[in-house]
Design an enzyme around this catalytic site. Structure first.
Site, PDB file in Angstrom:
ATOM      1  N   CYS A  33     145.850  52.915 159.600  1.00 49.97           N
ATOM      2  CA  CYS A  33     145.569  51.953 160.675  1.00 49.97           C
ATOM      3  C   CYS A  33     144.172  52.118 161.238  1.00 49.97           C
ATOM      4  O   CYS A  33     143.524  51.130 161.597  1.00 49.97           O
ATOM      5  CB  CYS A  33     146.603  52.067 161.784  1.00 49.97           C
ATOM      6  SG  CYS A  33     146.697  53.685 162.562  1.00 49.97           S
TER       7      CYS A  33
ATOM      8  N   HIS B 114     148.803  55.716 166.510  1.00 55.08           N
ATOM      9  CA  HIS B 114     148.556  54.358 166.018  1.00 55.08           C
ATOM     10  C   HIS B 114     147.231  53.888 166.593  1.00 55.08           C
ATOM     11  O   HIS B 114     146.763  54.408 167.614  1.00 55.08           O
ATOM     12  CB  HIS B 114     149.692  53.417 166.422  1.00 55.08           C
ATOM     13  CG  HIS B 114     149.629  52.079 165.755  1.00 55.08           C
ATOM     14  ND1 HIS B 114     149.335  51.927 164.427  1.00 55.08           N
ATOM     15  CD2 HIS B 114     149.811  50.815 166.248  1.00 55.08           C
ATOM     16  CE1 HIS B 114     149.340  50.646 164.113  1.00 55.08           C
ATOM     17  NE2 HIS B 114     149.618  49.944 165.202  1.00 55.08           N
TER      18      HIS B 114
ATOM     19  N   ASP C 256     146.881  43.854 165.558  1.00 49.73           N
ATOM     20  CA  ASP C 256     147.619  44.971 164.974  1.00 49.73           C
ATOM     21  C   ASP C 256     148.215  44.497 163.655  1.00 49.73           C
ATOM     22  O   ASP C 256     149.193  43.753 163.632  1.00 49.73           O
ATOM     23  CB  ASP C 256     148.718  45.438 165.934  1.00 49.73           C
ATOM     24  CG  ASP C 256     149.515  46.625 165.393  1.00 49.73           C
ATOM     25  OD1 ASP C 256     149.237  47.080 164.255  1.00 49.73           O
ATOM     26  OD2 ASP C 256     150.416  47.104 166.115  1.00 49.73           O
TER      27      ASP C 256
END
Length: 211
Positions: free
Chosen positions: A56, A110, A125
Site C-alpha cells: 500500500c 495501512h 484507498d
C-alpha cells in the site's frame, strides 16, 4: 503494504465487551449515500493506477508521483497517512481482503492518500471496497468506525505526511515481503525498489512514537 501481510488474528476479539451486558459492542454503521463523487482529473481511475496487493505504501507513492507529474502544484494539496499503533494491530473495515460481510481486516499498518482539491477532502484507498475516491467523512465512518468499540491495544494512530515530503524521503527495500527462503509473500511490483538520495526507510513513517 500495511506491512504487506495481514497481521495474525488473536483469539481475542478487537471489539470491547459491552457495559455489563455480556454483549459485544456493535460495529454496525448506518448505510451512507452511495452517490458517486465527480472525479478530479489529477488522479486516474483505480483501474489505471499502479497497484500491487499488500504494497500500500508504494501504491500511494505512485499516486503522489502521478499527481506531481501531471498536475504539478496540486501535489501540495495531498497528504499521505500511515495508520498503525505500537503493537501493529489495526482493525479496518470495508477492505477488499476482509472477511465476512463487514470485510474486517487487522493489518499491521495501512497507508492512504488524502487530497483536498477545494472545500472537499477525498480519500484514495486502492485496498478499500468503497468508491475511489470517497469523501473523508464516509471513509472514516465506514473504515475506522470508532476506537470506543475496540480494546485499547487495537486503537489506531495516524502519522500525516505532506505528499511532497513523502516523495522526497520515502524508500522501501521490500524485505518485509520476503519469506525465509527468499521467495515473495505476495508478488512484488514490477518496477525497481523506491529510493532517492534523501530517502528514509518506511519504518520511520509507520513507527507510532513521537519524532
Amino acid at each position: 503494504m500495511k506491512d504487506s501481510k495481514m497481521a495474525s488474528l488473536s483469539n481475542e476479539s478487537p471489539l470491547r465487551s459491552g457495559n455489563g451486558t455480556g454483549k459485544t459492542a456493535s460495529a454496525t454503521v448506518r448505510p451512507l449515500s452511495a452517490s458517486r463523487i465527480p472525479m478530479p482529473a489529477n488522479i486516474p481511475p483505480a483501474v489505471q493506477c499502479s497497484y500491487a496487493a499488500c504494497y500500500c505504501e508504494e501504491n500511494v507513492y505512485k499516486l503522489c508521483e502521478s499527481v506531481k507529474e501531471t498536475s504539478g502544484n496540486e501535489v501540495e494539496k495531498c497528504v499521505v497517512v500511515f495508520v498503525s499503533n505500537k503493537k501493529r494491530v489495526v482493525p479496518l473495515w470495508r477492505q477488499k481482503a476482509g472477511r465476512e460481510e463487514e470485510k474486517l481486516v487487522i493489518w499491521d499498518y495501512h497507508v492512504i492518500l488524502l487530497y483536498k482539491p477545494d472545500h472537499r477532502t477525498l480519500v484514495y484507498d486502492l485496498d478499500s471496497e468503497l468508491p475511489f475516491p470517497t469523501y473523508f467523512h464516509k471513509y472514516v465512518t465506514e473504515t475506522f468506525r470508532t476506537d470506543a468499540i475496540l480494546n485499547q491495544e487495537y486503537h489506531r494512530l495516524f502519522r500525516v505526511i505532506p505528499a511532497t515530503t513523502f516523495l522526497a524521503t520515502f524508500a522501501s527495500d521490500r524485505r518485509h515481503m520476503r519469506k525465509e527462503d527468499g521467495s515473495w509473500l505476495k508478488p512484488a511490483p514490477t518496477y525497481p525498489c523506491i529510493s532517492s538520495p534523501t530517502s528514509q526507510h518506511k519504518d520511520l513513517f509507520r513507527r507510532m512514537v513521537a519524532g
